[in-house]
Structure formats: structure tokens, C-alpha cells
Design an enzyme around this catalytic site. Structure first.
Site, PDB file in Angstrom:
ATOM      1  N   HIS A  34      17.211  86.785  24.003  1.00 16.57           N
ATOM      2  CA  HIS A  34      16.803  87.314  25.303  1.00 16.57           C
ATOM      3  C   HIS A  34      15.294  87.561  25.377  1.00 16.57           C
ATOM      4  CE1 HIS A  34      16.377  90.103  28.701  1.00 16.57           C
ATOM      5  NE2 HIS A  34      17.577  89.710  29.110  1.00 16.57           N
ATOM      6  N   ARG A  35      14.750  88.292  24.390  1.00 22.95           N
ATOM      7  CA  ARG A  35      13.318  88.585  24.238  1.00 22.95           C
ATOM      8  C   ARG A  35      12.760  89.615  25.224  1.00 22.95           C
ATOM      9  NH1 ARG A  35       9.385  83.649  23.058  1.00 22.95           N
ATOM     10  NH2 ARG A  35       9.976  82.961  25.136  1.00 22.95           N
ATOM     11  N   ASP A  36      13.578  90.208  26.065  1.00 20.53           N
ATOM     12  CA  ASP A  36      13.054  91.254  26.954  1.00 20.53           C
ATOM     13  C   ASP A  36      14.121  92.304  27.239  1.00 20.53           C
ATOM     14  OD1 ASP A  36      11.097  92.528  28.427  1.00 20.53           O
ATOM     15  OD2 ASP A  36      11.518  91.423  30.274  1.00 20.53           O
ATOM     16  N   ILE A  37      14.776  92.756  26.165  1.00 17.49           N
ATOM     17  CA  ILE A  37      15.773  93.807  26.318  1.00 17.49           C
ATOM     18  C   ILE A  37      15.058  95.130  26.577  1.00 17.49           C
ATOM     19  CG2 ILE A  37      17.526  95.164  25.108  1.00 17.49           C
ATOM     20  CD1 ILE A  37      18.517  92.466  26.009  1.00 17.49           C
ATOM     21  N   ASN A  41      16.528  95.943  32.440  1.00 15.66           N
ATOM     22  CA  ASN A  41      17.278  94.685  32.441  1.00 15.66           C
ATOM     23  C   ASN A  41      18.750  94.881  32.077  1.00 15.66           C
ATOM     24  OD1 ASN A  41      15.124  93.137  33.248  1.00 15.66           O
ATOM     25  ND2 ASN A  41      14.475  92.637  31.153  1.00 15.66           N
TER      26      ASN A  41
END
Length: 220
Positions: A34-37, A41
Site C-alpha cells: 500500500h505504502r500510505d497506511i 486511509n
């Protein structure tokens, strides 16, 4: 929810984190990071279902998959970005997401972001100390010491869910009282010249009312 309430109850934070781990476990097994938890979000509908949203920065760990964002680029929200994501040329995997989950769990329990030499939730808010262990492991600087899969993290969360434990404060406060009494014992004994035998002298000190009759207080 965090902004409006300041922080979330432990059972809310536990449930949300567990479901996020389920979603990430599915994504990771399908080769997607994912890289943007972060809390913004993670969506919760009116039925209480937890969903991970905004895969706009997601990266495919499988080189055969195309159409996702570039690899070897530091992306995401700074406070939730894992250390290895800031190192040029280091390929990312699902452990980067689990680092962010640890930050998010801390954020939900305390209402603050862990920065610098932060203190664990059980120290500041007397939450279940087992959360500290999960946060610490998820946020290990070395990803080899971190949770290796979302399932591993979910298992530790399930232990808290299925095995109730006393609050940290309830465990430590009673433990300090006998320590204070034992620390005072040598001082009282020393005044009688018996500092070397605190265990024998302590019970003898309780019949001290015996001298009272000499002061004409027998009626009392």
C-alpha cells in the site's frame, strides 16, 4: 474519529487494527504494498465495517504487474513512512505497511504521533501493556526484527482480544507498596540495633502497645 474524540478506546483501536491487518494480508499475498497506511486511509461505514482505501501509492512487488506507481521512490505520509522507504534503491515489501500500522495503532490509543524518544501508551495512559509490545515490534527500525507478515501481527492482536489482562496501573501500584514497607524495615530495626534481622524484629514491633500502661493510658 481520532480528531473528534482525541483518542479511541482500546477495543476500538484493537478491532480497527486487526481488520487493517486482514486487508493488508490480502493485498500483500497478491503482491501489492500500500505504502500510505494512515488513519485517513482507513474507512469505517455505518455498519462498522473497516476498509483500507486509497491505493494510489501502491506498488506491485511483482515486476510483471504494471500500471502502479514507480518503485524505489519514497512516497507516503512522513510520520508513517518506514525507515527503509527513505533509503534510495531499497526495495519495499509488506513490512513497510506494518510499520505504518504500528504508528497508526499508537495514534489511535494516544491521539498523538510517535516522534523521537516517545513513551509507550501504557506509561502515559495506563493502557494494556501488550499494546506496547505490538507497537514496538511493528515499528522496529530494522525490518528483519519487525513483524514479517500481517498475519503475524494479527495473531498478537488476537491474544489481547481473547485473553483479558489487568491494566498496567493495577499491576504496578500494589507492587510498590510492599517494596516501600520493606525499605523502611531496616531503618526501624537499626534504631533497636537489630538491622541484621529485619524479618524477626518486624513482628515484635506490633505488640508495642505493651508500654502504654506505664503512661496511664490503660483506659484507652
Amino acid at each position: 474519529m481520532i480528531q473528534s474524540q482525541g483518542k479511541l478506546p482500546e477495543d476500538y483501536a484493537l478491532s480497527i487494527t486487526a481488520h487493517v491487518c486482514d486487508a493488508l494480508g490480502y493485498a500483500h499475498t497478491h503482491g501489492v504494498v500500500h505504502r500510505d497506511i494512515k488513519p485517513a486511509n482507513v474507512l469505517i461505514n455505518m455498519d462498522g465495517q473497516v476498509k483500507v482505501a486509497d491505493f494510489g501509492l501502491a506498488k506491485a512487488t511483482d515486476g510483471a504487474q504494471m500500471g502502479l506507481t514507480k518503485t524505489n521512490m519514497a512516497m507516503g505520509t512522513p510520520d508513517f513512512v518506514s525507515p527503509e522507504a527513505l533509503m534510495p534503491g531499497v526495495p519495499l515489501d509488506g513490512r513497510a505497511d506494518l510499520y505504518a500500522v504500528g504508528v497508526m495503532l499508537y495514534n489511535m490509543l494516544t491521539g498523538t504521533i510517535p516522534r523521537g524518544a516517545f513513551r509507550m501508551p501504557s506509561v502515559t495512559l495506563q493502557t494494556d501493556a501488550r499494546f506496547d509490545q505490538i507497537i514496538h515490534k511493528a515499528m522496529e527500525m530494522d525490518r528483519e526484527l519487525r513483524y514479517q507478515t500481517a498475519l503475524d501481527m494479527r495473531r498478537d492482536l488476537d491474544v489481547i482480544l481473547t485473553t483479558p489482562a489487568a491494566k498496567t496501573g493495577m499491576q504496578t501500584i500494589p507492587a510498590q507498596q510492599p517494596q516501600q514497607r520493606s525499605a523502611d524495615a531496616p531503618i526501624r530495626n537499626a534504631s533497636h540495633g537489630d538491622a541484621g534481622r529485619p524479618s524477626r524484629k518486624e513482628p515484635a514491633a506490633k505488640p508495642a502497645p505493651a508500654p502504654v500502661p506505664k503512661k496511664s493510658n490503660t483506659g484507652m
